[in-house]
Motif scaffolding. Sequence first.
Motif, PDB file in Angstrom:
ATOM      1  N   ASN A 199     -10.001   9.391 -10.035  1.00 12.28           N
ATOM      2  CA  ASN A 199     -11.079   9.168 -10.996  1.00 12.28           C
ATOM      3  C   ASN A 199     -11.740  10.502 -11.319  1.00 12.28           C
ATOM      4  N   SER A 200     -12.788  10.472 -12.128  1.00 12.85           N
ATOM      5  CA  SER A 200     -13.407  11.722 -12.577  1.00 12.85           C
ATOM      6  C   SER A 200     -14.056  12.496 -11.442  1.00 12.85           C
ATOM      7  N   LYS A 201     -14.282  11.847 -10.290  1.00  9.02           N
ATOM      8  CA  LYS A 201     -14.850  12.538  -9.134  1.00  9.02           C
ATOM      9  C   LYS A 201     -13.776  13.132  -8.231  1.00  9.02           C
ATOM     10  N   GLY A 202     -12.506  12.953  -8.617  1.00  2.10           N
ATOM     11  CA  GLY A 202     -11.416  13.476  -7.800  1.00  2.10           C
ATOM     12  C   GLY A 202     -10.986  12.556  -6.681  1.00  2.10           C
ATOM     13  N   GLN A 203     -11.521  11.303  -6.646  1.00  2.00           N
ATOM     14  CA  GLN A 203     -11.110  10.345  -5.603  1.00  2.00           C
ATOM     15  C   GLN A 203      -9.742   9.771  -5.945  1.00  2.00           C
ATOM     16  N   ASP A 204      -8.864   9.708  -4.964  1.00  2.00           N
ATOM     17  CA  ASP A 204      -7.538   9.147  -5.185  1.00  2.00           C
ATOM     18  C   ASP A 204      -7.634   7.638  -5.397  1.00  2.00           C
ATOM     19  N   THR A 205      -6.949   7.138  -6.428  1.00  6.87           N
ATOM     20  CA  THR A 205      -7.060   5.715  -6.779  1.00  6.87           C
ATOM     21  C   THR A 205      -5.720   5.049  -7.059  1.00  6.87           C
ATOM     22  N   GLY A 206      -4.619   5.806  -7.032  1.00  4.20           N
ATOM     23  CA  GLY A 206      -3.327   5.257  -7.449  1.00  4.20           C
ATOM     24  C   GLY A 206      -2.846   4.085  -6.610  1.00  4.20           C
ATOM     25  N   ALA A 207      -2.988   4.202  -5.267  1.00  5.34           N
ATOM     26  CA  ALA A 207      -2.530   3.119  -4.392  1.00  5.34           C
ATOM     27  C   ALA A 207      -3.403   1.879  -4.568  1.00  5.34           C
ATOM     28  N   ILE A 208      -4.704   2.094  -4.732  1.00  6.90           N
ATOM     29  CA  ILE A 208      -5.613   0.964  -4.971  1.00  6.90           C
ATOM     30  C   ILE A 208      -5.175   0.226  -6.226  1.00  6.90           C
ATOM     31  N   TYR A 209      -4.953   0.993  -7.288  1.00 10.01           N
ATOM     32  CA  TYR A 209      -4.569   0.382  -8.562  1.00 10.01           C
ATOM     33  C   TYR A 209      -3.265  -0.401  -8.417  1.00 10.01           C
ATOM     34  N   GLY A 210      -2.275   0.195  -7.753  1.00 10.42           N
ATOM     35  CA  GLY A 210      -0.978  -0.466  -7.609  1.00 10.42           C
ATOM     36  C   GLY A 210      -1.072  -1.774  -6.857  1.00 10.42           C
ATOM     37  N   LEU A 216       0.834  -1.197   0.000  1.00  7.14           N
ATOM     38  CA  LEU A 216       0.000   0.000   0.000  1.00  7.14           C
ATOM     39  C   LEU A 216       0.875   1.257   0.000  1.00  7.14           C
ATOM     40  N   PHE A 217       1.858   1.294   0.910  1.00  9.42           N
ATOM     41  CA  PHE A 217       2.736   2.462   0.996  1.00  9.42           C
ATOM     42  C   PHE A 217       3.626   2.585  -0.232  1.00  9.42           C
ATOM     43  N   ARG A 218       4.124   1.459  -0.716  1.00  8.07           N
ATOM     44  CA  ARG A 218       5.014   1.514  -1.873  1.00  8.07           C
ATOM     45  C   ARG A 218       4.255   1.950  -3.122  1.00  8.07           C
ATOM     46  N   ALA A 219       3.036   1.466  -3.268  1.00  9.21           N
ATOM     47  CA  ALA A 219       2.232   1.867  -4.422  1.00  9.21           C
ATOM     48  C   ALA A 219       1.912   3.358  -4.360  1.00  9.21           C
ATOM     49  N   PHE A 220       1.610   3.845  -3.146  1.00  6.90           N
ATOM     50  CA  PHE A 220       1.258   5.261  -2.997  1.00  6.90           C
ATOM     51  C   PHE A 220       2.442   6.172  -3.303  1.00  6.90           C
ATOM     52  N   HIS A 221       3.612   5.818  -2.765  1.00  4.68           N
ATOM     53  CA  HIS A 221       4.782   6.688  -2.927  1.00  4.68           C
ATOM     54  C   HIS A 221       5.550   6.423  -4.215  1.00  4.68           C
ATOM     55  N   GLY A 222       5.392   5.224  -4.776  1.00  7.08           N
ATOM     56  CA  GLY A 222       6.215   4.860  -5.928  1.00  7.08           C
ATOM     57  C   GLY A 222       5.549   5.016  -7.275  1.00  7.08           C
ATOM     58  N   LEU A 223       4.214   5.188  -7.296  1.00 10.61           N
ATOM     59  CA  LEU A 223       3.502   5.310  -8.565  1.00 10.61           C
ATOM     60  C   LEU A 223       2.936   6.718  -8.706  1.00 10.61           C
ATOM     61  N   PRO A 224       2.680   7.155  -9.957  1.00  9.00           N
ATOM     62  CA  PRO A 224       2.092   8.490 -10.137  1.00  9.00           C
ATOM     63  C   PRO A 224       0.721   8.562  -9.473  1.00  9.00           C
ATOM     64  N   PRO A 225       0.364   9.722  -8.899  1.00 12.13           N
ATOM     65  CA  PRO A 225      -0.966   9.846  -8.282  1.00 12.13           C
ATOM     66  C   PRO A 225      -2.055   9.754  -9.352  1.00 12.13           C
ATOM     67  N   LEU A 226      -3.071   8.938  -9.075  1.00 15.53           N
ATOM     68  CA  LEU A 226      -4.197   8.799  -9.998  1.00 15.53           C
ATOM     69  C   LEU A 226      -5.475   9.212  -9.276  1.00 15.53           C
TER      70      LEU A 226
END
Length: 918
Positions: free
Chosen positions: A30-41, A18-28
């Motif tokens: 959705n169209s509502k502005g919800q953060d999804t990058g860590a979930i995706y990673g 979870l932490f590595r995905a959040f800090h290591g991947l670009p922030p993503l």
Amino acid sequence: MTTSQKPPFILVDGSSYLFRAFHGLPPLTNSKGQDTGAIYGVINMLRSLIKQYNPTHIAVVFDAKGKTFRDEIYKEYKANRPPMPQELGSQIKPLHSIIRAMGLPIIVEDGVEADDVIGTLARIATEKGIDTVISTGDKDMAQLVNQHVTLINTMTNTTMDVEGVKEKFGIPPELVIDFLALKGDKVDNIPGVPGVGDKSAQALLNGIGGISAIYDNLDQIAGLGFRGSKTMAKKMADYEEQARLSYELATIKLDVEMDFCPETLAPTEPDNEQLAELFAEYEFKRWLNEVSATAAAESAEAQTEEATVSTSDISHDAYETIFDEAHFTKWLDALKAAPLFAFDTETTSLNYKEAELVGISVCIEPGKAAYIPVGHDYPGAPEQLKRDWVLAQFKPLLEDEQLKKVGQHLKYDKNVLANYDITLNGIAFDTMLESYVLNSTASRHDMDSLALAYLNHNTIHYEDIAGKGAKQLTFNQIDLDQAAPYAAEDADITLRLHQVLWKKLEADEKLKTILLDIEVPLASVLSRMEQLGVFIDSQRLAQHSQDLAKRIDELEKQVHEEAGETFNLGSTKQLQQILFEKLELPIVKKTPKGAPSTSEEVLQELALEYPIPEMIMQYRGLSKLKNTYTDKLPNMINHRSGRVHTSYHQAVTATGRLSSTDPNLQNIPIRNEEGRRVRQAFVPRDGYKFVAADYSQIELRIMAHLSQDQGLLDAFSQGKDIHRATAAEVFDTPLDEVTAEQRRSAKAINFGLIYGMSAFGLSRQLGIARGEAQEYMDLYFKRYPGVLRYMDDTRALAKEKGYVETVFGRRLYLPDIKASNGARRKGAERAAINAPMQGTAADIIKMAMIQVDDWIQQEGGDDIYMMMQVHDELVFEIKADKVESATQKIVSLMEQAAPLSVPLEVEAGVGENWDEAH
């Protein structure tokens, strides 16, 4: 290493990923502005892991909220860690929901960490003879490794067994806790023993044993002979309590009481209906299409766009390795008959001027790929076809414009082949550029990332076959049993990626044009520039280095004198202590960890009132100039050409601008004498001169075109000084009475608006009150209402579509445009205003380069060479007697490169070096 034939028991360290995905991947978002990058990673990692192992038993383990038993033992445990960012915290609940819907057991136990749950389950599994794989990025888990327990880092696709632990830590798994306890851990705030590092810890543990053995034999330490061993016994004795506390903190619990055991942790059937809802909500379109038959049926077109090739479709079984002429000839005929084939080189170096060809891989249809080795020279390597013979056969094919090729970053391959007198023509597509044009911010554009993103396939990574670090093999040293599948896969994946990416690009005429008319042809232009290189006057740089060293030394003494003591100016910690503790300067900004910031921005603000920050900025600037350019450039001169050869990168910046490395030509400062002296060392060959042609105020002209503001259109069309004209409008002053101060203010407004500057930012830049700055901006928008309309419309369009476009249709995606975090959202809004101008400027100079290069190739001969591109400037090396006529033609081509509502203007200069020409 696992030993049984059954799938291993899989334990996933969810918190680590979870932490590595959040800090290591670009922030993503959705169209509502919800953060999804860590979930995706994390979900991407889990899907990959399940495909790799197809486990019958698995658990995903997360840390619980609140304190653990370690906090009771030591109140400072993990005290250095900043609070969890809200952008990450908001993703935990939806992540858990998706994992549960996937049918995977989740474990969250209060009072302990995920490590302890994993350790306990791994211990139980080991006692029952069950092989276990722990998926984690946490080095502390190495203490759990044994003959039944292996670690895998799914993000890097690397595994660690008992031998792997020994290789990484220099000690066996049973001493890892002692190793961590001696060294300490800054991340977890485990104190350790001061002064003990990797080497001394290894020496102590290998020479004596664990911590208990060390304290029983302190008298043996001095005889171990490592650096500092003679004083280490006293240090160990002084810090015994701290060492034993650290051991306790570093130890993963193996006896957590819980209601789980390996046999009960079996996955269940996924709830595809719920997954479809969740994937739709968080806008993971590809996964949505996979789980929802309804969604796929209702939007067949979308499914086609998001289609992927599953890992199971990609097999190495059909790949061929070519060792004889008959086999080679058969493939050569197939390549000639193919409408398009993928091509890739394997070499000894990433430096295209130094690289030697080791092999060539090709692919004519998905799954049908071959590798032709020509330079594997490890002991016992099989006999291979001769490199010169292979290249002689390939040369007509590679140079044929009609035989179409696709590759991944083919500019590199083109440069390598140029070393062998082969000009790679017929470059129809490049998957790196296809991905970049499709979405410059979606992911990295390297093959491994693209294969995972678009084909859902984990490629063979170079480190898998070559190792890493100092012991990493070059490709010629790799056994062909491993090298051939890796190389052939490269060509196969390239062709498959092209099929997916081209389908997406083909649907948008503008993006298709940007790829085929700008990016692909530009790669060949850049290749010619890279191969040519530029002369450097190394003696001039050596003198400059000496002068810089003297000035840096003087600055250091001045700072020490001002501070009243000597300290290391390169140490952030010591600088913080001097500025904010001893001198008590105001703290302008803090780092994420809460320490006072010493960033350039902070120093600039402090320098307005205090002398030391200004000196430190000068010290940093001169030191960087010396280390990056005056010392380094002479060592970068190629021994064959006698010139320096930069590398231009097309797929790095979000806006489409080119960047360069080795050397970085974009960052040589030109506003101070020291930086200009570096440019003075760039010189033409004898009998030639440098010509620098620079677009004048191109982004302001693009603003006039985009906004269609009549005031700006008139000013540029009439050839007025735009800053003077703006000052006349804003300050209601006749044009010929505008003062230098008024023009300076207008210039700050003009350029500030391009970069989305606020009234606060303008007030700081001009040194005026915020209210006065706001008045200036209000007056500006009153005089240029089209600009305000453009900015408002652009922000609204960006929020609606999630991207903005250049004049020519290049899309610039803004993942944070609806972010819940205000700062990120505001940043995206500023980018929405600026990106179309920067991106259009990038498109224009690229189009100019292609047109100028076409002219040079047809008529330039040996008289004119395009040497360098930096920002809005092109630099040429032109024979002295051709300078005047060639410069006129270059200026004309650049000014006519693209049709805008206002004329493009190019200023050209001539000189004996780059600085003179600029």
